[in-house]
Enzyme design. Sequence first.
Site, short mmCIF file in Angstrom:
data_model
loop_
_atom_site.label_atom_id
_atom_site.label_comp_id
_atom_site.label_asym_id
_atom_site.label_seq_id
_atom_site.Cartn_x
_atom_site.Cartn_y
_atom_site.Cartn_z
N ARG A 146 0.87 -1.11 -0.22
CA ARG A 146 -0.02 0.02 -0.15
C ARG A 146 1.00 1.13 -0.06
NH1 ARG A 146 -2.91 -3.76 -0.81
NH2 ARG A 146 -5.02 -3.90 -0.12
N SER A 183 -10.86 -0.97 2.88
CA SER A 183 -10.08 -1.27 4.43
C SER A 183 -9.69 0.14 4.79
CB SER A 183 -8.80 -1.86 4.23
OG SER A 183 -9.20 -3.16 3.61
N GLU A 231 -5.26 3.49 6.26
CA GLU A 231 -4.77 3.38 4.87
C GLU A 231 -5.52 4.34 3.81
OE1 GLU A 231 -6.62 2.17 1.51
OE2 GLU A 231 -6.11 0.13 1.57
P1 FAD Z 1 -8.85 8.65 -5.05
O1 FAD Z 1 -9.74 8.29 -4.20
O2 FAD Z 1 -9.59 9.61 -6.16
O3 FAD Z 1 -7.47 9.06 -4.87
C1 FAD Z 1 -6.72 8.21 -3.98
C2 FAD Z 1 -5.32 9.40 -3.78
O4 FAD Z 1 -4.81 9.27 -5.04
C3 FAD Z 1 -5.62 10.78 -3.66
O5 FAD Z 1 -4.52 11.21 -2.72
C4 FAD Z 1 -5.36 11.66 -4.72
O6 FAD Z 1 -5.26 12.89 -4.88
C5 FAD Z 1 -4.51 10.52 -5.30
N1 FAD Z 1 -4.55 10.48 -6.99
C6 FAD Z 1 -5.67 9.86 -7.70
N2 FAD Z 1 -5.62 9.77 -8.86
C7 FAD Z 1 -4.23 10.53 -9.22
C8 FAD Z 1 -3.44 10.97 -10.40
N3 FAD Z 1 -3.95 10.63 -11.52
N4 FAD Z 1 -2.20 11.51 -9.99
C9 FAD Z 1 -1.89 11.81 -8.88
N5 FAD Z 1 -2.23 11.51 -7.69
C10 FAD Z 1 -3.70 10.85 -7.99
N6 FAD Z 1 -7.75 -0.84 -2.61
C11 FAD Z 1 -6.94 -1.78 -2.67
O7 FAD Z 1 -5.75 -1.91 -2.93
N7 FAD Z 1 -7.30 -3.13 -2.49
C12 FAD Z 1 -8.71 -3.44 -2.48
O8 FAD Z 1 -9.01 -4.52 -2.48
C13 FAD Z 1 -9.60 -2.46 -2.44
N8 FAD Z 1 -11.02 -2.67 -2.17
C14 FAD Z 1 -11.94 -1.59 -1.95
C15 FAD Z 1 -13.14 -1.92 -1.96
C16 FAD Z 1 -14.06 -0.86 -1.71
C17 FAD Z 1 -15.48 -1.10 -1.64
C18 FAD Z 1 -13.66 0.53 -1.81
C19 FAD Z 1 -14.65 1.66 -1.69
C20 FAD Z 1 -12.30 0.72 -1.94
C21 FAD Z 1 -11.20 -0.26 -2.08
N9 FAD Z 1 -9.98 -0.08 -2.17
C22 FAD Z 1 -9.04 -0.99 -2.38
C23 FAD Z 1 -9.42 1.37 -2.22
C24 FAD Z 1 -9.59 2.11 -3.43
O9 FAD Z 1 -10.38 1.56 -4.22
C25 FAD Z 1 -8.13 2.30 -4.20
O10 FAD Z 1 -7.13 2.78 -3.48
C26 FAD Z 1 -8.20 3.00 -5.58
O11 FAD Z 1 -7.00 2.77 -6.32
C27 FAD Z 1 -8.32 4.31 -5.47
O12 FAD Z 1 -8.67 4.92 -6.90
P2 FAD Z 1 -9.47 6.19 -6.93
O13 FAD Z 1 -9.38 6.67 -8.45
O14 FAD Z 1 -10.81 6.47 -6.24
O15 FAD Z 1 -8.39 7.22 -6.11
N1 EPU Z 2 -11.21 -11.22 9.99
C1 EPU Z 2 -11.65 -11.21 10.96
N2 EPU Z 2 -12.65 -10.06 11.27
C2 EPU Z 2 -12.78 -9.35 10.11
C3 EPU Z 2 -12.29 -9.30 9.24
C4 EPU Z 2 -11.22 -9.82 8.95
O1 EPU Z 2 -11.43 -11.91 11.91
O2 EPU Z 2 -14.10 -8.47 10.68
C5 EPU Z 2 -9.76 -11.90 9.48
C6 EPU Z 2 -10.25 -13.16 8.86
O3 EPU Z 2 -9.53 -14.49 9.50
C7 EPU Z 2 -10.07 -13.32 7.59
C8 EPU Z 2 -8.69 -12.38 7.64
O4 EPU Z 2 -9.01 -11.51 8.59
O5 EPU Z 2 -9.83 -14.28 6.90
C9 EPU Z 2 -8.15 -11.45 6.13
O6 EPU Z 2 -9.73 -10.73 6.07
P1 EPU Z 2 -9.81 -10.47 4.40
O7 EPU Z 2 -9.66 -11.51 3.37
O8 EPU Z 2 -11.25 -9.64 4.31
O9 EPU Z 2 -8.80 -9.60 3.77
P2 EPU Z 2 -8.20 -8.27 4.96
O10 EPU Z 2 -6.81 -8.53 5.29
O11 EPU Z 2 -9.22 -7.67 5.87
C10 EPU Z 2 -7.02 -7.05 2.66
C11 EPU Z 2 -6.90 -5.97 1.91
C12 EPU Z 2 -8.21 -5.66 1.24
C13 EPU Z 2 -8.24 -6.85 -0.01
C14 EPU Z 2 -8.12 -8.22 0.93
C15 EPU Z 2 -8.12 -9.39 -0.10
C16 EPU Z 2 -5.57 -4.42 3.39
C17 EPU Z 2 -5.51 -3.19 4.31
N3 EPU Z 2 -6.88 -4.84 2.96
O12 EPU Z 2 -8.03 -7.10 3.64
O13 EPU Z 2 -8.21 -4.53 0.64
O14 EPU Z 2 -9.36 -6.74 -0.68
O15 EPU Z 2 -7.01 -8.19 1.79
O16 EPU Z 2 -6.88 -9.34 -0.34
O17 EPU Z 2 -4.44 -5.03 3.06
C18 EPU Z 2 -8.63 -2.28 0.64
O18 EPU Z 2 -7.27 -2.10 0.68
O19 EPU Z 2 -9.35 -1.20 0.42
C19 EPU Z 2 -8.99 -3.47 0.54
C20 EPU Z 2 -10.52 -3.97 0.65
#
Ligand code: FAD
Ligand code: EPU
Length: 343
Positions: free
Chosen positions: A169, A243, A339
């Site tokens: 991240r 997250s 994050e």
């Molecule tokens: P924004 O929120 O618009 O911007 C994020 C940051 O980047 C800000 O600081 C912004 O200024 C900067 N930025 C954006 N675009 C540019 C650019 N072109 N140039 C310079 N700076 C820029 N993330 C994960 O890694 N894994 C996941 O599994 C994951 N699951 C998610 C699930 C949900 C339901 C949600 C809501 C979010 C999740 N995220 C996850 C977080 C998010 O989707 C990612 O971080 C995504 O890449 C953000 O993209 P955005 O375009 O919305 O960025």
């Molecule tokens: N868990 C719990 N309780 C909860 C949630 C999770 O006990 O309420 C435990 C469970 O054992 C589960 C484990 O944590 O198996 C891992 O949970 P999960 O697979 O949902 O993944 P996570 O570690 O919570 C991370 C990323 C996610 C990404 C998933 C899948 C980060 C900060 N988050 O979540 O990214 O989608 O793994 O790879 O690394 C995001 O960055 O926004 C995001 C959603």
Amino acid sequence: MQVQQSTSLLPYNTFGIDAKAQFFASFSHLEELRSLLAYHKELSSIHKYIPLMILGGGSNILLTQDFNGLVLKNQLKGIELVGEDADHYYVKAAAGEVWHELVEYCIAHNYAGLENLSLIPGNVGASPMQNIGAYGVEIKDVFHALEALDINEGTVQTFSNTDCEFGYRESIFKNKLKGQFIILNVTYRLQKHPVLNTSYGAIKEQLELMGEKELTIRNISHAIINIRTSKLPNPKEIGNAGSFFKNPQVSKFKLHVIWDDYPDVVAYEVNSLTYKLAAGWMIEKCGWKGIRRGDAGCHAKQALVLVNYGKATGKEILDLSSEIINSVKEKFGIELEREVNIV
Ligand code: FAD
Ligand code: EPU
């Protein structure tokens, strides 16, 4: 070039926070972006420095107050195959493309490598910012290069994979070069002969549940979509930014200390000395899962996700996150790091 004043950012952030931008504009060409940056310079010479924010899909920000500056919404579009070699396709996507649409495009063309990152909200331009990751894959695994505009110099620079200094991240754009570059496009190096990644346990279970015997990038994408929709709230229904905290990395010694009291601790080996702890597990152990404070809450199916049930302010969500950080610190002696980008 059209600049609006006092614009609500409600439609532009997935947390559903109703904060205002003092100035707001979008750009769909590099020249338009350059004109807006010139305008920003002019504004900054009249008032003193005016903050600047580049906005993609707004899915990784928490707005805690009105933004007294200029917000630039990225609308750069275009996806093209720019090269290939014996084993790879090189696909270049403009920063304003919707991430999941790029994933779908690659699956449809049988370009492998992005399928585990299906359904992550947001745009292409933000994908390298925090080295997005999910289900055993991070963007650094398929990243080839990006082009970014140097805000002060006005020049376009190319960054290779190593230049980006990717980590969990993390990237150089969140650290040393924070606020200095606007990412314009990203080129991904995708496989011609798919190396499928089902290392994340839940994927195999889900494929079995789906009755899928054949392993394809399309099936893996479907499995990931099913897993994600079963536990992550859809921002169109409940405001959130995924997250809220990072999973903390701790020493083997620290893990053993926690183990003594909590044999069910969820941890993954990073290397022989370091482990990553599931922050969601710790937050749940502290009793936060499903807790609601007004319209701010900790999600009932995934404790790592903070949510806005309707009219929560960014400040209320930030305060809730501080309470969670304090209680995890008290119970486990570990300080969680946010994050989500706090604005
Ligand atoms: P924004 O929120 O618009 O911007 C994020 C940051 O980047 C800000 O600081 C912004 O200024 C900067 N930025 C954006 N675009 C540019 C650019 N072109 N140039 C310079 N700076 C820029 N993330 C994960 O890694 N894994 C996941 O599994 C994951 N699951 C998610 C699930 C949900 C339901 C949600 C809501 C979010 C999740 N995220 C996850 C977080 C998010 O989707 C990612 O971080 C995504 O890449 C953000 O993209 P955005 O375009 O919305 O960025
Ligand atoms: N868990 C719990 N309780 C909860 C949630 C999770 O006990 O309420 C435990 C469970 O054992 C589960 C484990 O944590 O198996 C891992 O949970 P999960 O697979 O949902 O993944 P996570 O570690 O919570 C991370 C990323 C996610 C990404 C998933 C899948 C980060 C900060 N988050 O979540 O990214 O989608 O793994 O790879 O690394 C995001 O960055 O926004 C995001 C959603």
